[in-house]
Write a protein that holds these residues in place. Structure first.
Motif, PDB file in Angstrom:
ATOM      1  N   UNK A  65      69.852  63.082  48.796  1.00 33.15           N
ATOM      2  CA  UNK A  65      70.483  61.811  49.317  1.00 33.15           C
ATOM      3  C   UNK A  65      71.809  61.576  48.221  1.00 33.15           C
ATOM      4  N   UNK A  66      70.840  61.163  47.414  1.00 33.94           N
ATOM      5  CA  UNK A  66      72.080  60.850  45.757  1.00 33.94           C
ATOM      6  C   UNK A  66      72.984  61.859  45.374  1.00 33.94           C
ATOM      7  N   UNK A  67      72.650  63.004  45.244  1.00 29.78           N
ATOM      8  CA  UNK A  67      72.760  64.169  44.796  1.00 29.78           C
ATOM      9  C   UNK A  67      74.174  64.476  45.841  1.00 29.78           C
ATOM     10  N   UNK A  68      73.976  64.521  47.247  1.00 30.77           N
ATOM     11  CA  UNK A  68      75.232  64.859  47.945  1.00 30.77           C
ATOM     12  C   UNK A  68      75.815  64.196  48.041  1.00 30.77           C
ATOM     13  N   UNK A  69      76.362  63.186  47.582  1.00 25.43           N
ATOM     14  CA  UNK A  69      77.103  62.105  47.665  1.00 25.43           C
ATOM     15  C   UNK A  69      78.198  62.658  46.464  1.00 25.43           C
ATOM     16  N   UNK A  70      78.246  63.576  45.812  1.00 28.47           N
ATOM     17  CA  UNK A  70      79.219  63.934  44.505  1.00 28.47           C
ATOM     18  C   UNK A  70      80.206  65.447  44.755  1.00 28.47           C
ATOM     19  N   UNK A  76      79.339  72.986  51.670  1.00 28.44           N
ATOM     20  CA  UNK A  76      77.228  73.210  52.581  1.00 28.44           C
ATOM     21  C   UNK A  76      76.534  72.192  51.960  1.00 28.44           C
ATOM     22  N   UNK A  77      76.623  71.925  50.030  1.00 27.06           N
ATOM     23  CA  UNK A  77      75.591  70.736  49.988  1.00 27.06           C
ATOM     24  C   UNK A  77      76.246  69.849  49.811  1.00 27.06           C
ATOM     25  N   UNK A  78      77.314  68.965  50.618  1.00 28.94           N
ATOM     26  CA  UNK A  78      77.835  67.798  50.762  1.00 28.94           C
ATOM     27  C   UNK A  78      76.768  66.392  51.261  1.00 28.94           C
ATOM     28  N   UNK A  79      75.733  67.417  52.465  1.00 27.09           N
ATOM     29  CA  UNK A  79      75.054  66.966  53.152  1.00 27.09           C
ATOM     30  C   UNK A  79      73.120  67.228  52.292  1.00 27.09           C
ATOM     31  N   UNK A  80      72.375  66.004  53.028  1.00 27.86           N
ATOM     32  CA  UNK A  80      70.735  65.793  52.519  1.00 27.86           C
ATOM     33  C   UNK A  80      70.859  66.501  52.747  1.00 27.86           C
ATOM     34  N   UNK A  81      71.025  67.451  53.765  1.00 28.70           N
ATOM     35  CA  UNK A  81      69.983  68.763  54.169  1.00 28.70           C
ATOM     36  C   UNK A  81      70.300  69.775  53.307  1.00 28.70           C
ATOM     37  N   UNK A  82      71.436  70.245  53.216  1.00 28.08           N
ATOM     38  CA  UNK A  82      71.910  71.616  52.244  1.00 28.08           C
ATOM     39  C   UNK A  82      71.547  71.032  51.040  1.00 28.08           C
ATOM     40  N   UNK A  83      72.089  69.611  50.017  1.00 27.43           N
ATOM     41  CA  UNK A  83      71.079  69.606  48.520  1.00 27.43           C
ATOM     42  C   UNK A  83      69.948  69.726  48.846  1.00 27.43           C
ATOM     43  N   UNK A  84      68.669  69.107  49.474  1.00 27.59           N
ATOM     44  CA  UNK A  84      68.094  69.489  50.063  1.00 27.59           C
ATOM     45  C   UNK A  84      67.238  70.658  49.220  1.00 27.59           C
ATOM     46  N   UNK A  85      67.791  71.881  50.670  1.00 25.26           N
ATOM     47  CA  UNK A  85      67.308  72.593  50.814  1.00 25.26           C
ATOM     48  C   UNK A  85      67.623  73.770  49.084  1.00 25.26           C
ATOM     49  N   UNK A  86      68.552  72.992  48.959  1.00 22.24           N
ATOM     50  CA  UNK A  86      68.969  73.829  47.235  1.00 22.24           C
ATOM     51  C   UNK A  86      68.050  73.212  46.280  1.00 22.24           C
ATOM     52  N   UNK A  87      68.146  71.989  46.310  1.00 25.62           N
ATOM     53  CA  UNK A  87      66.756  71.507  45.380  1.00 25.62           C
ATOM     54  C   UNK A  87      64.857  72.646  45.862  1.00 25.62           C
ATOM     55  N   UNK A  88      64.850  72.265  47.146  1.00 28.29           N
ATOM     56  CA  UNK A  88      63.408  72.966  47.180  1.00 28.29           C
ATOM     57  C   UNK A  88      63.154  74.498  46.880  1.00 28.29           C
TER      58      UNK A  88
END
Length: 220
Positions: A65-70, A76-88
Motif C-alpha cells: 500500500x505504501x510502495x504503490x504510491x510512488x 501496473x504497479x501503481x495499484x496495491x494489487x499490482x505491487x503486492x503481486x510483485x512483492x510475492x
C-alpha cells in the motif's frame, strides 16, 4: 525487396487451457512464410502458462500500500494489487530496496533503477485491465522462458523467427524473448504503434511479413 506488412491475427480468447504454440499454428500458421517474423503479446503467452493471480487471492500488505504510491498512475504497479503481486514473487525487501534506490537515482538524474533492481517481474506485470478479457480482472505476470517459447513458435510455423513482445499504447515496445537470428531491437521498433489488440479485438498475434529481407537491409 518485398513489401513489409504487419498483419494482426484474430483469435478466440486464449486461456491457461491453451498451448500458445498450438494456438499460433492454428490461427496464423497458414499465413506464415520462411521470410516472416511472428510476434505475440507477452501477457497472452503468460496467461496460457497460468501465470496470473486474481486480486481477491492477494493479501495486501502495508508495504504494498505504501510502495504503490510512488509509481506513476499509468503503471501496473501503481495499484496495491499490482505491487503486492510483485512483492510475492520478488520479495518485499528487494522491492522496497529497489524503490529506495530509484528515489536516490532520481535525485542524481538517473531513472529506471527501480525496474532494474526490482526483479524481472517489475517491468512485466500487467495489472487488472492490462490484457484480454476475462483476464482483464487478473494480475498477469511475465511469461516463463520467453526465448524458448519464441524458438518453439518459429520452428512450428516455419517462420524466419518469432518474438514475444511487451507493447503498449504509450509508444513503448520491448523484447521479452526472441528466437535465434532475429534482431529483436529492430523488430520492436516496428511494433511501436501496437498492432496487438488484447481487448475486444482479440488480436494477440501479428505477423511481420518479409521481415527477413527487412532485417538484412537494415543490418548490412
Amino acid at each position: 525487396m518485398a513489401e513489409l506488412q504487419i498483419i494482426p491475427v484474430p483469435t478466440r480468447i486464449l486461456t491457461d487451457a491453451d498451448d500458445i504454440v498450438d494456438a499460433i499454428a492454428y490461427y496464423a500458421g497458414a499465413q506464415v512464410t520462411a521470410d516472416d517474423l511472428v510476434c505475440c503479446a507477452e501477457s497472452v503467452v503468460a496467461v496460457t502458462q497460468g501465470r496470473f493471480v486474481r486480486p481477491e487471492e492477494l493479501t495486501i500488505s502495508a508495504a504494498a500500500q505504501f510502495a504503490c504510491r510512488f509509481i506513476p498512475d499509468y503503471g501496473s504497479l501503481a495499484s496495491p494489487h499490482g505491487m503486492q503481486a510483485l512483492m510475492n514473487v520478488e520479495g518485499t525487501w528487494r522491492v522496497m530496496a529497489a524503490l529506495f534506490a530509484g528515489f536516490l537515482g532520481k535525485l542524481i538524474g538517473k531513472s529506471g533503477l527501480f525496474y532494474q533492481w526490482g526483479g524481472k517481474e517489475a517491468a512485466l506485470i500487467d495489472d487488472v485491465t492490462g490484457t484480454m478479457p476475462p483476464f482483464d480482472k487478473a494480475v498477469v505476470y511475465g511469461p516463463a522462458e520467453p526465448a524458448q517459447v519464441a524458438a518453439r513458435i518459429a520452428a512450428r510455423v516455419g517462420a524466419f523467427g518469432a518474438m514475444v513482445a511487451d507493447v503498449n499504447d504509450l509508444k513503448r515496445s520491448r523484447v521479452v524473448g526472441v528466437s535465434d537470428g532475429v534482431d529483436g531491437e529492430l523488430a520492436a521498433k516496428l511494433l511501436l504503434d501496437n498492432p496487438f489488440g488484447n481487448a475486444s479485438q482479440k488480436t494477440p498475434i501479428c505477423i511481420i511479413k518479409s521481415y527477413r529481407q527487412y532485417q538484412a537491409s537494415h543490418t548490412a
